[in-house]
Write an enzyme that holds these catalytic residues in place. Structure first.
Site, mmCIF file in Angstrom:
data_model
loop_
_atom_site.group_PDB
_atom_site.id
_atom_site.type_symbol
_atom_site.label_atom_id
_atom_site.label_comp_id
_atom_site.label_asym_id
_atom_site.label_seq_id
_atom_site.Cartn_x
_atom_site.Cartn_y
_atom_site.Cartn_z
ATOM 1 N N LYS A 139 0.845 -1.443 -0.089
ATOM 2 C CA LYS A 139 -0.068 -0.044 -0.059
ATOM 3 C C LYS A 139 1.008 0.954 0.053
ATOM 4 C CE LYS A 139 -3.775 0.166 2.493
ATOM 5 N NZ LYS A 139 -4.698 0.316 3.676
ATOM 6 N N ILE A 140 0.734 2.375 -1.060
ATOM 7 C CA ILE A 140 1.226 3.452 -1.184
ATOM 8 C C ILE A 140 0.333 4.503 -1.133
ATOM 9 C CG2 ILE A 140 2.926 4.806 -2.640
ATOM 10 C CD1 ILE A 140 4.044 2.095 -3.489
#
EC number: 2.2.1.2
Length: 374
Positions: free
Chosen positions: A141-142
């Site tokens: 997750k970014i």
């Protein structure tokens, strides 16, 4: 036997992911039960979820004691604990991942949010997490910050699947799709198998209503009050319109011909904040093909109990959705101001949650019987 409401949601093209994970949930079989009975086909995590799991469960004692005995610092311990949970959950979902050719059966783990404005740091951490989890069905997750866009591209170009999180604005979503396609184009140049790369774009819903409703209340007119509870759904519907448009372009067709898979929209923040609204609002009103809806367990249970799934509620809604946002602008509320604020606040909440997770782990390390004393 699957619940009929969650089965109907799945049949309509919505992948149900649970917004929760703990070692206790895995070992007790409750996550497996949700897979079997409520059509759950993936999991998302965040620092608050991990902190809560550590505070409430005893499943971490052995690992914490060993980490303490080894003299691990808090950041090393956080990394070890969270990657272990995600790897175990990935194993639980591995059959689903195989059956769906990697589309579902996914478990997301978040890059340290303190790096959200640091492109180089985010890419390095994404690679570190990917290697540590060591599972092909993990998502990194970014956050979709300006700095995160380049990190998303570079991470995909390295052959790592990405869950882009914290999207509020339609313009930022367009930029996310561009970063995704650019990442695939670079991955192709790097000799990566595009068919093995997957991505979702997490569009936050309920927080949009919370902020805009507060401003509508401040306006106080009858016209403003009538718009409450409409912005979040309208914003997401228009995001799906962008998805349809962008993944019909010639640019995308070139990538698809090389085996690329589209980046699916994911509805996040789907627990209703206002108790006056239906508790299934951000599920039943956002049914569309090829989307993900990640729900806290309370929302999932509400859908299973009384959610009315009436098919696609998104395509064909765009004119009305645009009208809602236009009317909100007419009563004096700036869309751009709201989404910029929500991104800043969202990042701040992520960082606060991360610090709380570090404090929880530090306390556990300090209290462990094997802790090294200074």
């Amino acid at each position: 036997m699957s619940n009929p409401n969650t089965q109907a949601l799945s049949d309509a093209g919505v992948s149900i992911w649970l917004d929760d994970l703990s070692r206790e949930r895995i070992s007790s079989g409750t996550l497996k039960a949700l897979i079997d009975e409520m059509n759950v086909v993936g999991v998302t995590t965040n620092p608050s979820i991990f902190a809560s799991a550590l505070q409430d469960g005893r499943s971490y004692e052995a690992q914490v004691n060993q980490l303490a005995a080894d003299g691990a610092d808090v950041d090393t311990a956080v990394f070890a604990i969270t990657t272990a949970d995600v790897a175990e959950a990935c194993d639980l979902f591995s059959g689903l991942a195989t059956d769906t050719d990697g589309v579902d059966g996914r478990v997301s783990i978040e890059v340290d949010p303190r790096l959200a404005r640091d492109t180089r740091g985010t890419v390095a951490e994404a690679k570190h997490l990917h290697k540590a989890v060591g599972r092909t069905n993990a998502f990194i997750k970014i956050p979709a910050t300006t700095e995160g866009l380049e990190a998303i591209t570079e991470t995909l170009a390295a052959g790592i699947s990405v869950n882009v999180t914290l999207i509020f604005s339609l313009q930022r979503y367009r930029e996310v799709i561009n970063a995704f396609m650019l990442g695939l184009e670079q991955a192709k140049e790097n000799g990566k198998d595009l068919a093995s790369l997957h991505s979702v774009a997490s569009f936050f819903v309920s927080r949009v209503d919370s902020e805009i409703d507060k401003r509508l209340d401040a306006v106080g007119t009858e016209e403003a009050t009538a718009l409450k509870g409409k912005a979040g759904v309208a914003n997401a519907q228009l995001a799906y319109q962008i998805y349809e448009e962008q993944f019909a372009t010639e640019r995308w067709q070139v990538l698809a011909a090389s085996g690329a898979r589209p980046q699916r929209p994911l509805w996040a923040s789907t627990g209703v904040k206002n108790p006056d609204y239906p508790d299934t609002l951000y599920v039943t009103e956002l049914v569309a093909n090829n989307v993900v809806n990640t729900m806290p367990e309370k929302t999932l249970e509400a859908v299973a109990d009384h959610g009315k799934i009436e098919g696609d509620r998104v395509t064909g809604s765009y004119r009305e959705a645009n009208k809602v946002l236009d009317q909100i602008a007419k009563v004096g509320i700036s869309y751009n101001e709201v989404v910029e604020l929500l991104e800043d606040e969202g990042l701040e909440k992520f960082v606060t949650s991360w610090q709380q997770l570090r404090e929880t782990v530090q306390t556990a390390l300090d209290q462990a019987p094997g802790a090294r004393k200074a």
